[in-house]
Design a protein around this motif. Structure first.
Motif, mmCIF file in Angstrom:
data_model
loop_
_atom_site.group_PDB
_atom_site.id
_atom_site.type_symbol
_atom_site.label_atom_id
_atom_site.label_comp_id
_atom_site.label_asym_id
_atom_site.label_seq_id
_atom_site.Cartn_x
_atom_site.Cartn_y
_atom_site.Cartn_z
ATOM 1 N N ARG A 9 0.841 -1.210 0.000
ATOM 2 C CA ARG A 9 0.000 0.000 0.000
ATOM 3 C C ARG A 9 0.872 1.255 0.000
ATOM 4 O O ARG A 9 0.572 2.228 -0.702
ATOM 5 C CB ARG A 9 -0.941 -0.022 1.211
ATOM 6 C CG ARG A 9 -1.912 1.128 1.257
ATOM 7 C CD ARG A 9 -2.920 1.069 0.142
ATOM 8 N NE ARG A 9 -3.865 2.179 0.282
ATOM 9 C CZ ARG A 9 -4.522 2.717 -0.708
ATOM 10 N NH1 ARG A 9 -4.418 2.225 -1.937
ATOM 11 N NH2 ARG A 9 -5.337 3.719 -0.503
ATOM 12 N N LEU A 13 0.623 4.036 -2.954
ATOM 13 C CA LEU A 13 0.344 5.446 -2.684
ATOM 14 C C LEU A 13 1.514 6.339 -3.092
ATOM 15 O O LEU A 13 1.305 7.452 -3.602
ATOM 16 C CB LEU A 13 0.011 5.642 -1.202
ATOM 17 C CG LEU A 13 -1.312 5.023 -0.741
ATOM 18 C CD1 LEU A 13 -1.438 5.104 0.772
ATOM 19 C CD2 LEU A 13 -2.498 5.683 -1.430
ATOM 20 N N ILE A 22 -2.777 11.659 -6.392
ATOM 21 C CA ILE A 22 -3.135 11.221 -5.048
ATOM 22 C C ILE A 22 -4.142 12.209 -4.432
ATOM 23 O O ILE A 22 -4.065 13.413 -4.660
ATOM 24 C CB ILE A 22 -1.880 11.073 -4.158
ATOM 25 C CG1 ILE A 22 -2.199 10.308 -2.884
ATOM 26 C CG2 ILE A 22 -1.254 12.417 -3.869
ATOM 27 C CD1 ILE A 22 -0.964 9.844 -2.116
ATOM 28 N N GLU A 26 -5.687 9.964 0.879
ATOM 29 C CA GLU A 26 -4.640 8.991 0.585
ATOM 30 C C GLU A 26 -3.276 9.509 1.047
ATOM 31 O O GLU A 26 -2.440 8.736 1.509
ATOM 32 C CB GLU A 26 -4.600 8.679 -0.914
ATOM 33 C CG GLU A 26 -5.803 7.907 -1.395
ATOM 34 C CD GLU A 26 -5.823 7.731 -2.898
ATOM 35 O OE1 GLU A 26 -6.265 6.668 -3.346
ATOM 36 O OE2 GLU A 26 -5.389 8.666 -3.613
ATOM 37 N N LEU A 30 -0.822 7.645 3.569
ATOM 38 C CA LEU A 30 0.590 7.415 3.253
ATOM 39 C C LEU A 30 1.479 7.920 4.381
ATOM 40 O O LEU A 30 2.416 7.228 4.803
ATOM 41 C CB LEU A 30 0.956 8.103 1.938
ATOM 42 C CG LEU A 30 2.413 8.012 1.491
ATOM 43 C CD1 LEU A 30 2.839 6.559 1.299
ATOM 44 C CD2 LEU A 30 2.616 8.799 0.205
#
Length: 76
Positions: A9, A13, A22, A26, A30
């Motif tokens: 993930r 991201l 992005i 998100e 991150l």
């Protein structure tokens, strides 16, 4: 150790951030995942260093005194 899914993930991201696609939520995700990763990395690295013994070419223990004290404290 950070789970494989979380590492994937982070990479997903990061790739989205690099392309500029992005979203704000998100970006926050991150940031949180990276923080978790760094916390885990630092903990693992500290444990590795704290279990290190330094020996010179003549076979003498030259482990820094500060590290020796930390190791002694952990034994107790």
């Amino acid at each position: 150790m950070l789970e494989k899914e979380k590492l994937q993930r982070i990479n997903t991201l990061a790739a989205k951030k690099k392309t500029g696609s992005i979203e704000k939520n998100e970006l926050e995700e991150l940031k949180g995942l990276r923080g978790e990763y760094l916390k885990n990395f630092r903990s693992s690295f500290r444990a590795q260093v704290e279990n290190t013994k330094v020996i010179d070419p003549e076979g003498n223990d030259v482990t820094p005194e500060k590290l020796k004290r930390i190791q002694e404290d952990k034994k107790q």
